[in-house]
Design a protein around this motif. Structure first.
Motif, PDB file in Angstrom:
ATOM      1  N   GLU A   1       0.797  -1.043   0.006  1.00 33.08           N
ATOM      2  CA  GLU A   1       0.126  -0.114  -0.135  1.00 33.08           C
ATOM      3  C   GLU A   1       0.821   1.243  -0.164  1.00 33.08           C
ATOM      4  N   ALA A   2       2.032   1.178   0.702  1.00 27.52           N
ATOM      5  CA  ALA A   2       2.986   2.460   1.043  1.00 27.52           C
ATOM      6  C   ALA A   2       3.572   2.593  -0.561  1.00 27.52           C
ATOM      7  N   GLU A   3       4.104   1.497  -0.997  1.00 31.88           N
ATOM      8  CA  GLU A   3       4.471   1.611  -2.403  1.00 31.88           C
ATOM      9  C   GLU A   3       3.576   2.177  -3.522  1.00 31.88           C
ATOM     10  N   LEU A   4       2.338   1.718  -3.471  1.00 26.62           N
ATOM     11  CA  LEU A   4       1.304   2.027  -4.383  1.00 26.62           C
ATOM     12  C   LEU A   4       1.101   3.726  -4.163  1.00 26.62           C
ATOM     13  N   LEU A   5       1.036   4.087  -2.944  1.00 27.93           N
ATOM     14  CA  LEU A   5       0.931   5.676  -2.623  1.00 27.93           C
ATOM     15  C   LEU A   5       1.959   6.475  -2.960  1.00 27.93           C
ATOM     16  N   ARG A   6       3.114   6.114  -2.974  1.00 24.09           N
ATOM     17  CA  ARG A   6       4.441   6.657  -3.608  1.00 24.09           C
ATOM     18  C   ARG A   6       4.146   6.786  -5.047  1.00 24.09           C
ATOM     19  N   LEU A   7       3.747   5.702  -5.809  1.00 24.00           N
ATOM     20  CA  LEU A   7       3.574   5.844  -7.081  1.00 24.00           C
ATOM     21  C   LEU A   7       2.906   6.943  -7.600  1.00 24.00           C
ATOM     22  N   ILE A   8       1.439   6.896  -6.705  1.00 25.37           N
ATOM     23  CA  ILE A   8       0.608   8.120  -7.257  1.00 25.37           C
ATOM     24  C   ILE A   8       0.920   9.371  -7.110  1.00 25.37           C
ATOM     25  N   LEU A   9       1.555   9.705  -5.682  1.00 26.97           N
ATOM     26  CA  LEU A   9       2.055  10.832  -5.639  1.00 26.97           C
ATOM     27  C   LEU A   9       3.188  11.312  -6.471  1.00 26.97           C
ATOM     28  N   ARG A  10       4.084  10.521  -6.875  1.00 24.88           N
ATOM     29  CA  ARG A  10       5.092  11.046  -7.798  1.00 24.88           C
ATOM     30  C   ARG A  10       4.547  11.260  -9.016  1.00 24.88           C
ATOM     31  N   SER A  11       3.279  10.484  -9.555  1.00 23.53           N
ATOM     32  CA  SER A  11       2.711  10.706 -10.838  1.00 23.53           C
ATOM     33  C   SER A  11       1.995  11.931 -10.911  1.00 23.53           C
ATOM     34  N   ASN A  12       1.442  12.355  -9.576  1.00 19.99           N
ATOM     35  CA  ASN A  12       0.599  13.779  -9.715  1.00 19.99           C
ATOM     36  C   ASN A  12       1.343  14.923  -9.255  1.00 19.99           C
ATOM     37  N   LEU A  13       2.362  14.825  -8.452  1.00 21.10           N
ATOM     38  CA  LEU A  13       3.250  15.915  -7.949  1.00 21.10           C
ATOM     39  C   LEU A  13       4.695  15.851  -8.812  1.00 21.10           C
ATOM     40  N   THR A  14       4.562  16.303  -9.965  1.00 22.66           N
ATOM     41  CA  THR A  14       5.926  15.974 -10.913  1.00 22.66           C
ATOM     42  C   THR A  14       7.225  16.713 -10.452  1.00 22.66           C
ATOM     43  N   GLU A  15       6.689  17.808  -9.545  1.00 21.65           N
ATOM     44  CA  GLU A  15       7.787  19.071  -9.229  1.00 21.65           C
ATOM     45  C   GLU A  15       8.426  18.435  -8.297  1.00 21.65           C
ATOM     46  N   ASP A  16       7.764  17.473  -7.395  1.00 18.30           N
ATOM     47  CA  ASP A  16       8.386  16.742  -6.002  1.00 18.30           C
ATOM     48  C   ASP A  16       8.976  15.244  -6.445  1.00 18.30           C
ATOM     49  N   ARG A  17       9.014  14.864  -7.931  1.00 17.38           N
ATOM     50  CA  ARG A  17       9.137  13.503  -8.197  1.00 17.38           C
ATOM     51  C   ARG A  17      10.484  13.274  -7.608  1.00 17.38           C
ATOM     52  N   ALA A  18      11.464  13.908  -7.773  1.00 22.07           N
ATOM     53  CA  ALA A  18      12.812  13.309  -7.515  1.00 22.07           C
ATOM     54  C   ALA A  18      12.969  13.450  -5.876  1.00 22.07           C
ATOM     55  N   THR A  19      12.531  14.246  -5.152  1.00 17.87           N
ATOM     56  CA  THR A  19      12.648  14.366  -3.721  1.00 17.87           C
ATOM     57  C   THR A  19      11.609  13.778  -3.062  1.00 17.87           C
ATOM     58  N   LEU A  20      10.509  13.389  -3.455  1.00 17.00           N
ATOM     59  CA  LEU A  20       9.458  12.846  -2.506  1.00 17.00           C
ATOM     60  C   LEU A  20      10.018  11.588  -1.810  1.00 17.00           C
ATOM     61  N   GLN A  21       9.666  11.525  -0.428  1.00 18.03           N
ATOM     62  CA  GLN A  21      10.061  10.361   0.168  1.00 18.03           C
ATOM     63  C   GLN A  21       8.669   9.822   0.773  1.00 18.03           C
ATOM     64  N   VAL A  22       8.605   8.479   0.805  1.00 16.00           N
ATOM     65  CA  VAL A  22       7.433   7.850   1.336  1.00 16.00           C
ATOM     66  C   VAL A  22       8.052   6.519   2.062  1.00 16.00           C
ATOM     67  N   PHE A  23       7.679   6.356   3.314  1.00 17.71           N
ATOM     68  CA  PHE A  23       8.243   5.134   4.166  1.00 17.71           C
ATOM     69  C   PHE A  23       7.285   4.893   5.130  1.00 17.71           C
ATOM     70  N   ASN A  24       7.340   3.563   5.772  1.00 14.43           N
ATOM     71  CA  ASN A  24       6.500   3.050   6.849  1.00 14.43           C
ATOM     72  C   ASN A  24       6.967   3.368   8.020  1.00 14.43           C
ATOM     73  N   CYS A  25       6.128   3.579   9.033  1.00 13.65           N
ATOM     74  CA  CYS A  25       6.683   3.676  10.298  1.00 13.65           C
ATOM     75  C   CYS A  25       5.697   2.994  11.566  1.00 13.65           C
ATOM     76  N   GLY A  26       6.105   2.704  12.547  1.00 13.72           N
ATOM     77  CA  GLY A  26       5.434   1.903  13.582  1.00 13.72           C
ATOM     78  C   GLY A  26       5.554   2.510  14.818  1.00 13.72           C
ATOM     79  N   GLY A  27       4.462   2.425  15.884  1.00 19.04           N
ATOM     80  CA  GLY A  27       4.466   2.755  17.195  1.00 19.04           C
ATOM     81  C   GLY A  27       4.260   4.316  17.289  1.00 19.04           C
TER      82      GLY A  27
END
Length: 454
Positions: free
Chosen positions: A86-112
């Motif tokens: 799900e996190a990987e799919l969210l990263r692909l969607i955001l990179r596709s829609n936010l073209t100006e942040d495609r290179a710097t956008l970071q998506v990662f999973n956290c817990g607790g």
């Protein structure tokens, strides 16, 4: 059962259509998965970038919800976890829609974080925007109901219908069978109980109807045996009393010839009763015979011994019957006619696929009020006639024979004098082969049937 099932299915379809319309959400829900979160993230980021820098923190706080939190220039606490689908799919969607942040956008999973087992964090370094998204499928109750109703409601409806019909069917079949079993248990020592009410499916009703007929036959047989014992006992009492008196008085009254007459009379009575019981157990095969010739030969046998018996009927009367039994029935009627009259005429003809046999004598006949009773075994109009050894079985034997042939017996008084007994037999083969379970009714007068032509 088929009608109930079809009606229930139509009712189920109506309920499903009604519930689908009633539970339809006013605003269509967002699809499940990361798309709703991606849309909210993209909208929030564009709003923050359009706001002045001093107001971004306040706006980010106002945008935050329990599932999606915005924060500017400050990261959320994070215990790193491996990336999921799900996190990987969210990263692909955001990179596709936010073209100006495609290179710097970071998506990662956290817990607790604040009691949440897992979050997906997003960081945009260019604007210092941090986001924490709580993972979850975007399901709403109306949406769940709307999607599952077409399956759950028919399934539950069919389950209820099947259970109800099964219980009803078992009750409908078992209840009359239980009543039948209870009656069958008592049949051995209670053969005169009331008939069972015919209920249940067609096959069960047929079984109950057959049981009622069997019970009626057993009751009739028991009554006939009782009547036979009472009649024989009553008829034997007179000669036994005479024998006892002759022995006591002695002399000519106790002569062997006189006593032998009473003994022969008693023997004749007992033999008649035994012959009646033996005849009831015998069954004769049905066969095709020419009834006219059979009746004529029977009348000639009476004429050969000097009795005034004449046959005036037709010939070529094919009939599928028990010839010995029919001959016995006609012979009994002729003997009764000769006993109470001097002349007997026998007539026979066919009409409307039936054979009609008339035995007419010159006697006084049977009163209409006693005609039904005279068809019963051991019934006599004059009880004093037992002195000749008669047990009153003649008409009852005729009655049983005609009943076995699915025929009827009718009585009428002849004009100007005499008495007529009419036998009506079916002529068709199929009608003669049927099993006879009921006795025929006696009817009078004979206006429904035509008289023979001279």
């Amino acid at each position: 059962m088929v009608a109930i099932l079809i009606c229930s299915l139509f009712v189920t379809l109506f309920i499903v259509a009604f519930l689908l319309d009633a539970l339809r959400p006013a605003i269509p829900p967002l699809p499940e998965g990361p798309w709703p979160s991606a849309l909210a993230i993209e909208t929030g980021i564009r709003a923050l970038r359009a706001a002045p820098l001093p107001a971004r923190e306040t706006i980010a706080h106002g945008f935050s919800t329990g599932d999606l939190r915005f924060q500017v220039n400050a990261a959320f606490p994070c215990i790193p976890r491996s990336m999921d689908h799900e996190a990987e799919l969210l990263r692909l969607i955001l990179r596709s829609n936010l073209t100006e942040d495609r290179a710097t956008l970071q998506v990662f999973n956290c817990g607790g974080y604040q009691g949440v087992e897992k979050t997906t964090n997003v960081f945009l370094p260019r604007d210092g925007i941090h986001l924490a998204i709580r993972s979850g499928i975007n399901f709403q109750i109306p949406q769940i109901m709307h999607m599952t109703l077409p399956i759950t409601v028919p399934f539950l409806s069919l389950l209820v219908m099947t259970g109800a019909l099964s219980v009803w069917s078992i009750w409908r079949v078992n209840r009359p069978l239980a009543v039948l079993a209870e009656y069958a248990e008592t049949l051995g020592y209670d053969s005169v109980s009331a008939p069972i009410q015919e209920q249940g499916p067609k096959e069960v009703r047929r079984v109950i109807r057959a049981f009622n007929r069997m019970q009626a036959r057993l009751s009739t047989a028991a009554e006939e045996r009782t009547r036979m014992l009472m009649s024989v006992s009553h008829d034997l009492r007179t000669p036994l009393t005479r024998l006892s008196m002759r022995v006591e008085m002695g002399g000519e009254d106790a002569a062997p010839e006189v006593m032998r007459h009473d003994l022969d009379l008693m023997k004749q009575m007992l033999n008649g009763a035994l012959a009646f019981l033996k005849y009831q157990r015998e069954t004769e095969a049905f066969e095709a015979v020419e009834l006219g010739s059979l009746i004529e030969s029977l009348c000639e046998e009476f004429s050969a011994v000097g009795r005034n018996v004449l046959y005036q009927g037709a010939f070529r009367l094919p009939c599928f019957c028990q010839p010995v039994s029919i001959a016995r029935a006609i012979s009994n009627l002729v003997e009764n006619g000769l006993k109470y009259g001097q002349n007997v005429k026998v007539n026979a003809w066919s009409h409307d696929e039936r054979i009609i046999i008339e035995v007419q004598d010159s006697g006084p006949g049977i009163p209409e009020s006693l005609q039904q009773a005279m068809l019963q075994p051991f019934a006599r109009m004059d009880q004093a006639r037992s002195s000749d050894g008669s047990l009153g079985l003649g008409l009852s034997i005729v009655h049983d024979i005609i009943a076995r042939h699915h025929g009827t017996i009718e009585f009428r008084h002849a004009r100007p004098a005499g008495f007529i007994v009419r036998l009506i037999l079916p002529q068709r083969l199929k009608a003669q082969q049927r099993a006879i379970h009921s006795k025929p009714a006696v009817s009078s007068p004979l206006s429904s049937l035509p008289s023979p032509q001279p």
